[in-house]
Design an enzyme around this catalytic site. Structure first.
Site, short mmCIF file in Angstrom:
data_model
loop_
_atom_site.label_atom_id
_atom_site.label_comp_id
_atom_site.label_asym_id
_atom_site.label_seq_id
_atom_site.Cartn_x
_atom_site.Cartn_y
_atom_site.Cartn_z
N ASP A 25 -6.29 -2.59 2.82
CA ASP A 25 -6.44 -2.56 4.28
C ASP A 25 -6.96 -3.91 4.77
O ASP A 25 -7.66 -4.61 4.04
CB ASP A 25 -7.40 -1.41 4.66
N ARG A 38 0.67 -10.27 12.94
CA ARG A 38 0.24 -9.37 11.86
C ARG A 38 1.10 -9.51 10.60
O ARG A 38 0.60 -9.35 9.49
CB ARG A 38 0.29 -7.92 12.35
N HIS A 42 0.64 -9.35 6.11
CA HIS A 42 1.33 -8.56 5.08
C HIS A 42 1.94 -9.48 4.01
O HIS A 42 1.93 -9.14 2.83
CB HIS A 42 2.40 -7.69 5.74
N LEU A 135 0.90 -0.24 -19.24
CA LEU A 135 0.11 -0.41 -18.01
C LEU A 135 0.87 0.23 -16.85
O LEU A 135 1.99 -0.17 -16.52
CB LEU A 135 -0.11 -1.90 -17.74
C1 IPE Z 1 -4.02 3.27 5.17
O1 IPE Z 1 -4.28 2.17 5.98
C2 IPE Z 1 -2.61 3.22 4.69
C3 IPE Z 1 -2.35 2.19 3.70
C4 IPE Z 1 -3.25 1.44 3.15
C5 IPE Z 1 -0.98 2.04 3.32
P1 IPE Z 1 -4.18 2.29 7.58
O2 IPE Z 1 -4.60 0.99 8.13
O3 IPE Z 1 -2.84 2.79 7.96
O4 IPE Z 1 -5.24 3.45 7.86
P2 IPE Z 1 -6.01 3.87 9.17
O5 IPE Z 1 -4.99 4.05 10.26
O6 IPE Z 1 -6.97 2.79 9.51
O7 IPE Z 1 -6.70 5.14 8.80
C1 IPE Z 2 -2.99 -2.69 5.35
O1 IPE Z 2 -3.38 -3.54 6.35
C2 IPE Z 2 -1.50 -2.64 5.15
C3 IPE Z 2 -0.88 -1.37 5.54
C4 IPE Z 2 -1.50 -0.33 6.01
C5 IPE Z 2 0.57 -1.27 5.41
P1 IPE Z 2 -3.32 -3.15 7.89
O2 IPE Z 2 -2.01 -3.57 8.44
O3 IPE Z 2 -3.66 -1.73 8.10
O4 IPE Z 2 -4.46 -4.08 8.49
P2 IPE Z 2 -5.45 -3.77 9.69
O5 IPE Z 2 -6.15 -2.48 9.38
O6 IPE Z 2 -4.61 -3.65 10.92
O7 IPE Z 2 -6.36 -4.95 9.73
MG MG Z 3 -5.40 -0.76 8.52
#
Ligand code: IPE
Ligand code: IPE
Ligand code: MG
Length: 240
Positions: A25, A38, A42, A135
């Site tokens: 996250d 954003r 990724h 693994l």
């Molecule tokens: C959880 O992250 C899903 C993944 C890591 C793929 P999100 O960023 O989607 O979760 P919320 O919305 O903060 O709970």
């Molecule tokens: C995690 O990072 C990746 C996915 C959930 C796919 P986020 O995209 O949720 O990053 P934040 O939470 O917006 O910073």
């Molecule tokens: Mg997130």
């Protein structure tokens, strides 16, 4: 006490820490902090993914599970979703090319049928051709834990098998995998967000403010050291 070699430099885990799962996250916040769209977060997060999986293998972890894309993540803007899916597609292609070098057994947790037939086939192929490696890397992709449990329950009911914890587990996407010993979530969020709800019954949880793209081996070391300082009681009494 985490296990270090005699020079106190290289960490090695033992059988107490077989399976580590990551809720990655903070990709979006990492980009935002830099004034970038954003999607850049990724792209950077995908590099981190490779780095961290490799490191987990190096320290002796046997199963790594990574939450890469949830069923709820489809609700994000289309360009962001497209970028994430395309990064995952590239990763899967690369994984096939680097199979012999990386020696990883891949499993995808989630419903593959929503992807293009080409991508779904690549996923299936990768699972098949990597099945002999030790693994294990589980990639949760289009994954939601409640949907997983419902699907398992429906399969189990249709099969006529007795309904037990073991038979239900054997119909989950994680069938055959030990439950995660440790679940690490980055970016300061303290929730499971529909991840491994059944399998996490006795997992230790570790939360770090580090944003996923910034995650380094040393952050894994910290999580591992924290894990080894804990006492897992499973409802019993230890050390009496
Ligand atoms: C959880 O992250 C899903 C993944 C890591 C793929 P999100 O960023 O989607 O979760 P919320 O919305 O903060 O709970
Ligand atoms: C995690 O990072 C990746 C996915 C959930 C796919 P986020 O995209 O949720 O990053 P934040 O939470 O917006 O910073
Ligand atoms: Mg997130």
């Amino acid at each position: 006490m985490a296990l270090f070699d005699k020079n106190k430099t290289t960490l090695r885990v033992d059988e107490r820490l077989t399976h580590i799962a990551f809720i990655l996250d903070g990709n979006g916040r990492w980009a935002k902090k830099r004034g970038l769209p954003r999607e850049f977060g990724h792209t950077e997060g995908a590099k981190t993914f490779k780095r961290i999986v490799r490191y987990c293998g190096d320290i002796g972890i046997k199963v790594v599970t990574v939450y890469a894309f949830s069923t709820e993540n489809w609700s994000r803007p289309k360009n962001e979703v497209d970028r994430i899916i395309s990064l995952l597609g590239e990763y899967i292609k690369g994984a096939e090319d680097e199979l012999e070098e990386n020696k990883i057994r891949y499993t995808f947790l989630g419903d593959k049928s929503v992807f293009t037939p080409e991508m779904a086939e690549r996923m299936r192929r990768l699972e098949e051709i990597s099945a002999h490696y030790e693994l294990r890397l589980n990639i949760a992709l289009n994954y939601g834990s409640r949907a997983e449990i419902v699907r398992a329950a429906a399969e189990l009911a249709a099969s006529g098998e007795p309904i037990t914890e073991e038979t239900l587990s054997s119909h989950l996407y994680t069938a055959g995998c030990p439950d995660p010993d440790l679940i690490v979530r980055t970016a300061n969020e303290r929730r499971l967000s529909n991840f491994l709800l059944w399998q996490a019954a006795y997992s230790e949880l570790y939360f770090t403010p580090t944003l996923w793209p910034d995650m380094q081996p040393s952050d894994v070391d910290e999580a591992v050291a924290d894990f080894y300082a804990r006492e897992r009681r499973y409802g019993g009494v230890v050390g009496k």
